[in-house]
Design a protein around this motif. Structure first.
Motif, PDB file in Angstrom:
ATOM      1  N   HIS A 151      81.684  21.937  36.233  1.00  0.00           N
ATOM      2  CA  HIS A 151      81.880  23.336  35.852  1.00  0.00           C
ATOM      3  C   HIS A 151      80.870  23.771  34.794  1.00  0.00           C
ATOM      4  N   LEU A 152      80.444  22.860  33.938  1.00  0.00           N
ATOM      5  CA  LEU A 152      79.358  23.178  33.004  1.00  0.00           C
ATOM      6  C   LEU A 152      78.086  23.524  33.766  1.00  0.00           C
ATOM      7  N   LEU A 153      77.802  22.760  34.795  1.00  0.00           N
ATOM      8  CA  LEU A 153      76.597  22.994  35.589  1.00  0.00           C
ATOM      9  C   LEU A 153      76.667  24.335  36.316  1.00  0.00           C
ATOM     10  N   ARG A 154      77.845  24.697  36.780  1.00  0.00           N
ATOM     11  CA  ARG A 154      77.992  25.965  37.505  1.00  0.00           C
ATOM     12  C   ARG A 154      77.829  27.159  36.575  1.00  0.00           C
ATOM     13  N   SER A 155      78.302  27.040  35.342  1.00  0.00           N
ATOM     14  CA  SER A 155      78.204  28.165  34.415  1.00  0.00           C
ATOM     15  C   SER A 155      76.857  28.210  33.695  1.00  0.00           C
ATOM     16  N   SER A 156      76.131  27.094  33.666  1.00  0.00           N
ATOM     17  CA  SER A 156      74.840  27.028  32.967  1.00  0.00           C
ATOM     18  C   SER A 156      73.836  26.271  33.833  1.00  0.00           C
ATOM     19  N   PRO A 157      73.442  26.851  34.977  1.00  0.00           N
ATOM     20  CA  PRO A 157      72.617  26.112  35.941  1.00  0.00           C
ATOM     21  C   PRO A 157      71.235  25.716  35.417  1.00  0.00           C
ATOM     22  N   GLY A 158      70.743  26.412  34.409  1.00  0.00           N
ATOM     23  CA  GLY A 158      69.408  26.085  33.912  1.00  0.00           C
ATOM     24  C   GLY A 158      69.405  25.166  32.709  1.00  0.00           C
ATOM     25  N   ALA A 159      70.598  24.803  32.220  1.00  0.00           N
ATOM     26  CA  ALA A 159      70.683  23.922  31.052  1.00  0.00           C
ATOM     27  C   ALA A 159      70.498  22.471  31.466  1.00  0.00           C
ATOM     28  N   HIS A 160      70.063  21.659  30.519  1.00  0.00           N
ATOM     29  CA  HIS A 160      69.894  20.222  30.755  1.00  0.00           C
ATOM     30  C   HIS A 160      71.088  19.510  30.139  1.00  0.00           C
ATOM     31  N   ILE A 161      71.963  18.964  30.971  1.00  0.00           N
ATOM     32  CA  ILE A 161      73.199  18.315  30.506  1.00  0.00           C
ATOM     33  C   ILE A 161      72.955  16.825  30.301  1.00  0.00           C
ATOM     34  N   VAL A 162      73.348  16.337  29.145  1.00  0.00           N
ATOM     35  CA  VAL A 162      73.333  14.903  28.846  1.00  0.00           C
ATOM     36  C   VAL A 162      74.783  14.492  28.635  1.00  0.00           C
ATOM     37  N   ALA A 163      75.309  13.682  29.539  1.00  0.00           N
ATOM     38  CA  ALA A 163      76.731  13.344  29.543  1.00  0.00           C
ATOM     39  C   ALA A 163      76.935  11.906  29.076  1.00  0.00           C
ATOM     40  N   VAL A 164      77.882  11.727  28.158  1.00  0.00           N
ATOM     41  CA  VAL A 164      78.135  10.424  27.537  1.00  0.00           C
ATOM     42  C   VAL A 164      79.577  10.007  27.767  1.00  0.00           C
ATOM     43  N   ASP A 165      79.787   8.722  28.066  1.00  0.00           N
ATOM     44  CA  ASP A 165      81.135   8.176  28.143  1.00  0.00           C
ATOM     45  C   ASP A 165      81.072   6.686  27.840  1.00  0.00           C
ATOM     46  N   ARG A 166      82.201   6.111  27.437  1.00  0.00           N
ATOM     47  CA  ARG A 166      82.267   4.683  27.147  1.00  0.00           C
ATOM     48  C   ARG A 166      82.484   3.841  28.394  1.00  0.00           C
ATOM     49  N   SER A 167      83.044   4.440  29.436  1.00  0.00           N
ATOM     50  CA  SER A 167      83.431   3.685  30.627  1.00  0.00           C
ATOM     51  C   SER A 167      82.328   3.733  31.678  1.00  0.00           C
ATOM     52  N   GLU A 168      81.803   2.567  32.018  1.00  0.00           N
ATOM     53  CA  GLU A 168      80.781   2.478  33.062  1.00  0.00           C
ATOM     54  C   GLU A 168      81.337   2.928  34.408  1.00  0.00           C
ATOM     55  N   GLU A 169      82.603   2.583  34.673  1.00  0.00           N
ATOM     56  CA  GLU A 169      83.233   2.975  35.933  1.00  0.00           C
ATOM     57  C   GLU A 169      83.349   4.500  36.032  1.00  0.00           C
ATOM     58  N   SER A 170      83.737   5.145  34.930  1.00  0.00           N
ATOM     59  CA  SER A 170      83.850   6.599  34.938  1.00  0.00           C
ATOM     60  C   SER A 170      82.496   7.253  35.142  1.00  0.00           C
ATOM     61  N   LEU A 171      81.466   6.725  34.501  1.00  0.00           N
ATOM     62  CA  LEU A 171      80.123   7.281  34.655  1.00  0.00           C
ATOM     63  C   LEU A 171      79.644   7.177  36.100  1.00  0.00           C
ATOM     64  N   ALA A 172      79.960   6.068  36.755  1.00  0.00           N
ATOM     65  CA  ALA A 172      79.576   5.922  38.164  1.00  0.00           C
ATOM     66  C   ALA A 172      80.273   6.965  39.021  1.00  0.00           C
ATOM     67  N   GLN A 173      81.562   7.194  38.744  1.00  0.00           N
ATOM     68  CA  GLN A 173      82.290   8.225  39.491  1.00  0.00           C
ATOM     69  C   GLN A 173      81.731   9.614  39.190  1.00  0.00           C
TER      70      GLN A 173
END
Length: 290
Positions: free
Chosen positions: A64-86
């Protein structure tokens, strides 16, 4: 194009109270899609800006961040490798042209340069942290002076419903209990203003975002009351019974009474959305001359 980056060294995974099952992944997706208009309205980042999403999980909010800000560069962080893969798979399927960087990292030890980001987005993360104020203060280092932070959190204490039920409230209290036992706080929404101000942010503005459901709003009844909130409470059943916080009969009655609110009853919940500014660094004091 999606890229993945993992900092060197081990990164511990939090004891996420809701778990990492496929069912929980579906619940998070349902929650994000159902509440997208409510939570994301008014949040849009300029093209070319760098946005840090802290605790992205399975990417449910990233989409939803990407849909509302299509030209922004998103850097997403999480502790879980499994969640990041999903999350990477989810975004690749729904927004294949999106520019997202995925980083496995600890929120208390972010592997980024000072003032690297223009904006930060934090949704349903602080409630799971043992020291949310410290996490917010640490974010200021990687956020440029004058950059903004948006924080969204719920508050289980804001729940009320009809027909009322002491059994249903006891089941909700079990979920609150286990989240606290894991180091989190399911009542955090009400604390956003003092937390952000205490972490050093300026111009803190918080507004409540209310979800109200009844039979005239069937999409919200299904998407939020049943598939998001009640599903979340129901997920701690085994823990509650093992800890003797409820008998089987009491627990089943509590969930049945919650479900009753989705069949001709009403349900209310409040989220809190905060926007704040990272202030400029204080100027260095001029040296005294003798």
């Amino acid at each position: 194009m999606n890229t993945a980056t993992t900092p060197s060294g081990p990164v511990p995974v939090v004891d996420y109270v809701h778990g990492y099952s496929q069912r929980e992944g579906r619940r998070l997706g349902d929650q994000a899609d159902t509440l997208a208009q409510l939570l994301h309205t008014g949040t849009a980042y300029p093209a070319g800006s760098r946005v840090l999403e802290l605790g992205c999980g399975i990417g449910a909010q990233t989409v939803h961040l990407l849909r509302s800000s299509p030209g922004a560069h998103i850097v997403a962080v999480d502790r879980s490798e499994e969640s990041l893969a999903q999350a990477s798979t989810r975004v690749a399927g729904l927004a294949p042209e999106a520019q997202v960087e995925w980083h496995r990292a600890d929120v208390f030890d972010l592997p980024f340069a000072d003032a690297e980001f223009d904006h930060a987005f934090v949704c349903f993360v602080l409630e799971h942290l043992p020291d949310p104020r410290r996490a917010l203060a640490g974010l200021r280092r990687v956020l440029r002076p004058g950059g903004t932070i948006t924080v969204i959190e719920g508050d289980h204490g804001s729940v009320f419903f009809h027909p009322d039920s002491t059994y249903a409230r006891a089941a909700i209290d079990c979920q609150i209990h286990f989240q606290a036992a894991a180091g989190g706080n399911a009542l955090l929404g009400r604390q956003l203003q003092p937390l952000l101000a205490g972490a050093g942010y300026d111009d803190v503005a918080v507004r409540p975002l209310t979800v109200y459901t009844d039979r005239t709003r069937p999409a919200l009844v299904d998407g939020f009351t049943r598939n998001t909130f009640i599903a979340m409470v129901a997920s701690v059943r085994d823990k509650a019974l093992a800890a003797a916080l409820a008998t089987t009969a009491e627990w089943d009655r509590g969930i049945a009474d919650l479900l009753r609110t989705a069949h001709g009853g009403t349900f209310h919940y409040t989220f809190f959305k905060a926007l704040a500014v990272n202030p400029p660094a204080a100027p260095a004091a001029s040296p005294r001359h003798m």
